[in-house]
Motif scaffolding. Structure first.
Motif, PDB file in Angstrom:
ATOM      1  N   ALA A  12       0.851  -1.196   0.000  1.00 21.01           N
ATOM      2  CA  ALA A  12       0.000   0.000   0.000  1.00 21.01           C
ATOM      3  C   ALA A  12       0.883   1.240   0.000  1.00 21.01           C
ATOM      4  CB  ALA A  12      -0.924   0.009   1.210  1.00 21.01           C
ATOM      5  N   VAL A  13       0.336   2.304  -0.564  1.00 22.28           N
ATOM      6  CA  VAL A  13       0.981   3.615  -0.519  1.00 22.28           C
ATOM      7  C   VAL A  13       0.060   4.543   0.260  1.00 22.28           C
ATOM      8  CG1 VAL A  13       1.768   5.611  -1.845  1.00 22.28           C
ATOM      9  CG2 VAL A  13       2.199   3.291  -2.699  1.00 22.28           C
ATOM     10  N   LEU A  14       0.581   5.112   1.334  1.00 20.80           N
ATOM     11  CA  LEU A  14      -0.165   6.050   2.163  1.00 20.80           C
ATOM     12  C   LEU A  14       0.424   7.436   1.925  1.00 20.80           C
ATOM     13  CD1 LEU A  14      -0.089   3.986   5.498  1.00 20.80           C
ATOM     14  CD2 LEU A  14      -1.563   3.662   3.490  1.00 20.80           C
ATOM     15  N   CYS A  15      -0.414   8.387   1.553  1.00 17.73           N
ATOM     16  CA  CYS A  15       0.111   9.685   1.113  1.00 17.73           C
ATOM     17  C   CYS A  15      -0.627  10.848   1.756  1.00 17.73           C
ATOM     18  CB  CYS A  15      -0.003   9.783  -0.411  1.00 17.73           C
ATOM     19  SG  CYS A  15       0.827  11.231  -1.120  1.00 17.73           S
ATOM     20  N   ASP A  16       0.122  11.848   2.150  1.00 19.28           N
ATOM     21  CA  ASP A  16      -0.408  13.101   2.670  1.00 19.28           C
ATOM     22  C   ASP A  16      -1.048  13.890   1.517  1.00 19.28           C
ATOM     23  OD1 ASP A  16      -0.850  15.218   4.450  1.00 19.28           O
ATOM     24  OD2 ASP A  16       1.102  16.108   4.027  1.00 19.28           O
ATOM     25  N   VAL A  72      -3.848   5.237  -0.338  1.00 22.15           N
ATOM     26  CA  VAL A  72      -4.709   5.769   0.720  1.00 22.15           C
ATOM     27  C   VAL A  72      -4.267   7.183   1.080  1.00 22.15           C
ATOM     28  CG1 VAL A  72      -5.519   5.442   3.090  1.00 22.15           C
ATOM     29  CG2 VAL A  72      -5.097   3.448   1.627  1.00 22.15           C
ATOM     30  N   LEU A  73      -5.215   8.110   1.093  1.00 25.48           N
ATOM     31  CA  LEU A  73      -4.934   9.475   1.518  1.00 25.48           C
ATOM     32  C   LEU A  73      -4.989   9.520   3.046  1.00 25.48           C
ATOM     33  CD1 LEU A  73      -4.507  12.354   0.298  1.00 25.48           C
ATOM     34  CD2 LEU A  73      -6.941  12.735   0.712  1.00 25.48           C
ATOM     35  N   VAL A  74      -3.927  10.022   3.661  1.00 30.59           N
ATOM     36  CA  VAL A  74      -3.852  10.120   5.127  1.00 30.59           C
ATOM     37  C   VAL A  74      -3.512  11.553   5.468  1.00 30.59           C
ATOM     38  CG1 VAL A  74      -2.873   9.145   7.221  1.00 30.59           C
ATOM     39  CG2 VAL A  74      -2.914   7.768   5.131  1.00 30.59           C
ATOM     40  N   THR A  75      -4.488  12.287   5.992  1.00 27.54           N
ATOM     41  CA  THR A  75      -4.287  13.725   6.126  1.00 27.54           C
ATOM     42  C   THR A  75      -4.917  14.297   7.381  1.00 27.54           C
ATOM     43  OG1 THR A  75      -4.689  15.863   5.025  1.00 27.54           O
ATOM     44  CG2 THR A  75      -6.321  14.139   4.671  1.00 27.54           C
TER      45      THR A  75
END
Length: 211
Positions: free
Chosen positions: A6-10, A110-113
């Motif tokens: 998975a890639v979790l990105c701000d 996944v957007l993690v903000t």
């Protein structure tokens, strides 16, 4: 087998960037240091309640104006700065979005903000409502980066173990917190940082090779 699951990105500072030129010009005209308004707005005492979903965006903006009024001694100038802050135009980094689209062909993105209840409306307005596989909004989940729980929620929603996640953020403390959970953390400064981090995942993708 993919190097990441998975890639979790701000969001802000990585995908979305604000043009503060109008705000800076107004600050200069008032004889105050550039960035004063943003510093007040992002102070933990004002920002944390709205990103934890404890207050509304409108209440946050009111608190920014109040803080500026105390600093400047002028409610009128504070209100003008608050309005300029709220009206700052946002731009998307299309190169970053392109890299994430290619990554998404292989693993969930996944957007993690740390955001407000306005995030979903913003994503729709920007044409990104259906872009991410999951959106982890601090205001919705009640945990903010760099708290451990928000990373755990993101990994759970991605269906991946933390050690198999790539985490990308423009704040060092957020990246360090991700690394503490075993994630691969990337401190974002420019699109090249994301390209390099995704290269192992995109190996074999013709678009991953730089000219």
């Amino acid at each position: 087998m993919n190097v990441y699951d998975a890639v979790l990105c701000d969001f802000d500072g990585v995908i979305r960037h604000y043009d503060a030129a109008g705000l800076v010009e107004l600050e200069r005209s008032y004889g105050i240091a550039e960035g004063t308004t943003v510093k007040v707005a992002l102070a933990p005492g004002l920002l944390t309640p709205v990103t934890q979903g404890q207050i509304t965006v409108e209440q946050w903006r009111d608190s920014i104006v109040e803080g500026l009024a105390r600093l400047l001694g002028s409610p009128e100038r504070a209100a003008a700065l608050g309005d300029a802050f709220a009206r700052a135009r946002a731009q998307l980094d299309e190169e970053v979005l392109g890299l994430l689209r290619r990554a998404q062909e292989r693993v969930p993105v996944v957007l993690v903000t740390n955001a407000t209840f306005q995030l979903e409306d913003d994503l729709r307005a920007l044409g990104l409502a259906r872009f991410f596989d999951e959106v982890v909004n601090s205001a919705r989940v009640g945990a903010v980066k760099p708290e451990r729980r928000i990373y755990e929620i993101a990994a759970e929603r991605a269906g991946a173990d933390a050690v198999r996640c790539l985490f990308v953020d423009d704040r060092e403390e957020n990246v360090e917190a991700a690394r503490a959970l075993g994630m691969t953390g990337v401190l974002y400064r420019e699109a090249a940082d994301l390209r390099e981090a995704l290269a192992p995942l995109l190996e074999g993708d013709r678009g991953a090779v730089l000219p």
